[in-house]
Write a protein that holds these residues in place. Structure first.
Motif, mmCIF file in Angstrom:
data_model
loop_
_atom_site.group_PDB
_atom_site.id
_atom_site.type_symbol
_atom_site.label_atom_id
_atom_site.label_comp_id
_atom_site.label_asym_id
_atom_site.label_seq_id
_atom_site.Cartn_x
_atom_site.Cartn_y
_atom_site.Cartn_z
ATOM 1 N N GLN A 191 0.869 -1.140 -0.075
ATOM 2 C CA GLN A 191 0.048 0.043 -0.006
ATOM 3 C C GLN A 191 0.608 1.440 -0.013
ATOM 4 O O GLN A 191 0.750 2.272 0.790
ATOM 5 N N GLY A 192 1.961 1.155 -0.634
ATOM 6 C CA GLY A 192 3.027 2.207 -0.764
ATOM 7 C C GLY A 192 2.316 3.573 -1.092
ATOM 8 O O GLY A 192 2.629 4.530 -0.635
ATOM 9 N N ALA A 193 1.553 3.524 -2.297
ATOM 10 C CA ALA A 193 1.007 4.798 -2.813
ATOM 11 C C ALA A 193 0.009 5.380 -1.605
ATOM 12 O O ALA A 193 0.173 6.677 -1.413
ATOM 13 N N LEU A 194 -0.746 4.721 -0.978
ATOM 14 C CA LEU A 194 -1.548 5.065 0.336
ATOM 15 C C LEU A 194 -0.796 5.853 1.276
ATOM 16 O O LEU A 194 -0.996 6.820 1.661
ATOM 17 N N PHE A 195 0.457 5.005 1.740
ATOM 18 C CA PHE A 195 1.148 5.462 2.719
ATOM 19 C C PHE A 195 2.012 6.921 2.120
ATOM 20 O O PHE A 195 2.107 8.120 3.037
ATOM 21 N N ALA A 196 2.308 7.093 1.108
ATOM 22 C CA ALA A 196 2.758 8.344 0.327
ATOM 23 C C ALA A 196 1.893 9.415 0.409
ATOM 24 O O ALA A 196 2.318 10.684 1.070
ATOM 25 N N THR A 197 0.675 9.086 0.246
ATOM 26 C CA THR A 197 -0.428 9.988 0.279
ATOM 27 C C THR A 197 -0.785 10.861 1.589
ATOM 28 O O THR A 197 -0.855 11.639 1.865
ATOM 29 N N GLY B 61 12.473 11.567 4.302
ATOM 30 C CA GLY B 61 13.041 10.342 4.485
ATOM 31 C C GLY B 61 12.305 9.094 3.817
ATOM 32 O O GLY B 61 12.766 8.550 2.758
ATOM 33 N N ASN B 62 11.232 8.771 4.484
ATOM 34 C CA ASN B 62 10.440 7.665 3.962
ATOM 35 C C ASN B 62 9.638 8.188 2.725
ATOM 36 O O ASN B 62 9.391 7.158 1.960
ATOM 37 N N LEU B 63 9.178 9.253 2.481
ATOM 38 C CA LEU B 63 8.400 9.569 1.421
ATOM 39 C C LEU B 63 9.243 9.327 0.231
ATOM 40 O O LEU B 63 8.800 8.918 -0.927
ATOM 41 N N TYR B 64 10.521 9.777 0.330
ATOM 42 C CA TYR B 64 11.334 9.617 -0.989
ATOM 43 C C TYR B 64 11.538 8.173 -1.246
ATOM 44 O O TYR B 64 11.342 8.143 -2.536
ATOM 45 N N ASP B 65 11.455 7.424 -0.546
ATOM 46 C CA ASP B 65 11.583 5.891 -0.648
ATOM 47 C C ASP B 65 9.945 5.528 -1.231
ATOM 48 O O ASP B 65 10.049 4.739 -2.275
ATOM 49 N N ARG B 66 9.099 5.971 -0.533
ATOM 50 C CA ARG B 66 7.678 5.328 -0.851
ATOM 51 C C ARG B 66 7.538 5.958 -2.504
ATOM 52 O O ARG B 66 6.620 5.102 -3.125
ATOM 53 N N MET B 67 7.786 7.013 -2.807
ATOM 54 C CA MET B 67 7.625 7.693 -4.344
ATOM 55 C C MET B 67 8.243 6.766 -5.261
ATOM 56 O O MET B 67 8.382 7.024 -6.231
ATOM 57 N N MET C 79 11.828 6.854 -5.663
ATOM 58 C CA MET C 79 12.915 7.606 -6.134
ATOM 59 C C MET C 79 14.098 6.965 -6.338
ATOM 60 O O MET C 79 15.316 7.503 -6.717
ATOM 61 N N TRP C 80 14.473 6.060 -5.439
ATOM 62 C CA TRP C 80 15.457 5.244 -5.267
ATOM 63 C C TRP C 80 15.727 3.980 -6.040
ATOM 64 O O TRP C 80 16.550 3.346 -6.267
ATOM 65 N N TRP C 81 14.325 3.482 -6.377
ATOM 66 C CA TRP C 81 14.189 2.417 -7.220
ATOM 67 C C TRP C 81 15.070 2.322 -8.603
ATOM 68 O O TRP C 81 15.039 3.492 -9.323
ATOM 69 N N GLN C 82 15.376 1.077 -8.997
ATOM 70 C CA GLN C 82 16.005 1.248 -10.139
ATOM 71 C C GLN C 82 15.655 0.053 -11.184
ATOM 72 O O GLN C 82 15.151 -0.918 -10.563
ATOM 73 N N THR C 83 15.611 0.229 -12.384
ATOM 74 C CA THR C 83 15.405 -0.885 -13.318
ATOM 75 C C THR C 83 16.100 -2.192 -13.030
ATOM 76 O O THR C 83 17.331 -2.073 -12.767
ATOM 77 N N GLY C 84 15.500 -3.414 -12.720
ATOM 78 C CA GLY C 84 16.019 -4.605 -12.652
ATOM 79 C C GLY C 84 15.791 -4.891 -11.145
ATOM 80 O O GLY C 84 15.684 -6.060 -10.788
ATOM 81 N N LYS D 42 9.254 -0.945 -5.641
ATOM 82 C CA LYS D 42 9.059 0.452 -6.171
ATOM 83 C C LYS D 42 8.565 1.579 -5.051
ATOM 84 O O LYS D 42 8.821 2.519 -4.976
ATOM 85 N N SER D 43 7.663 0.677 -4.233
ATOM 86 C CA SER D 43 7.021 1.742 -3.147
ATOM 87 C C SER D 43 7.560 1.158 -1.712
ATOM 88 O O SER D 43 6.898 1.584 -0.919
ATOM 89 N N GLY D 44 8.502 0.661 -1.623
ATOM 90 C CA GLY D 44 9.099 -0.028 -0.464
ATOM 91 C C GLY D 44 10.197 0.990 0.088
ATOM 92 O O GLY D 44 10.677 1.940 -0.517
ATOM 93 N N VAL D 45 10.386 0.959 1.590
ATOM 94 C CA VAL D 45 11.159 1.807 2.107
ATOM 95 C C VAL D 45 12.588 1.207 2.669
ATOM 96 O O VAL D 45 12.508 -0.178 3.244
#
Length: 192
Positions: free
Chosen positions: A76-82, A119-125, A127-132, A138-141
């Motif tokens: 539920q990463g999108a919910l937590f980001a919101t 800090g956690n919103l950056y991860d939830r969005m 922004m750290w995730w990479q292809t592969g 993608k929405s994990g912390v």
């Protein structure tokens, strides 16, 4: 005070603005920098064993939390980001519109919480995730601090943002339980 008498204009103490934004920004930077450094050093979850600082009790182990507190709400990463965005807006309004910034204690508590949110919103969005990387990440912390009493008594991995959130929340609890609010109209300064 007469009903027609105007209150003096509200003057926000500049030091409270500096304290709040310094804690929020530096807290967010410390969290994001530590995640980047630890994941670069220790790799993705499962790539390397725990690096023990205090053998069997405190160590460094990378993990991805796909939920919220204790992993609740997996996926539920999108919910937590919101919710994080709404919490951030609420904090700014509480501090600067409803004058909570008059209290140094509340300014510090909400600055710490805001640093954790950043800090956690950056991860939830993602922004750290990479292809592969696995898509659910993608929405994990990113978490990396391991604390346990034994193999049977492990605390879920956490990060600096989580620590900031907990300290700020504890400060809010202490404020609400032990310190009565004072009104600026009473001519009294905040107890804290």
């Amino acid at each position: 005070m007469e009903p027609n008498e105007r209150l003096p204009p509200y003057r926000l103490p500049l030091n409270r603005v500096l304290i709040f934004f310094s804690l929020a920004i530096l807290g967010g930077i410390a969290d994001l920098w530590s995640k980047q450094a630890i994941f670069a050093w220790r790799g993705l979850p499962g790539e390397k064993p725990v690096w023990w600082v205090i053998d069997g009790y405190f160590g460094i182990e990378t993990a991805i939390n796909l939920g919220a507190v204790f992993g609740i709400g997996q996926g539920q990463g999108a919910l937590f980001a919101t919710l994080s965005v709404f919490a951030g807006v609420g904090i700014l309004m509480w501090l600067f519109w409803f004058r909570a910034a008059e209290s140094l204690w509340l300014t510090v508590a909400l600055g710490l919480i805001s640093g954790g949110i950043i800090g956690n919103l950056y991860d939830r969005m993602g922004m750290w995730w990479q292809t592969g990387y696995p898509e659910p990440w993608k929405s994990g912390v990113r978490d990396w601090i391991l604390w346990q009493a034994s193999e049977n008594w492990k605390w879920p991995n956490f990060n600096i943002a989580d620590s900031l959130l907990v300290v700020g929340a504890c400060m809010l609890m202490i404020q609400s339980l032990f310190f009565a609010p004072t009104s600026p109209q009473d001519g009294q300064e905040d107890a804290i």
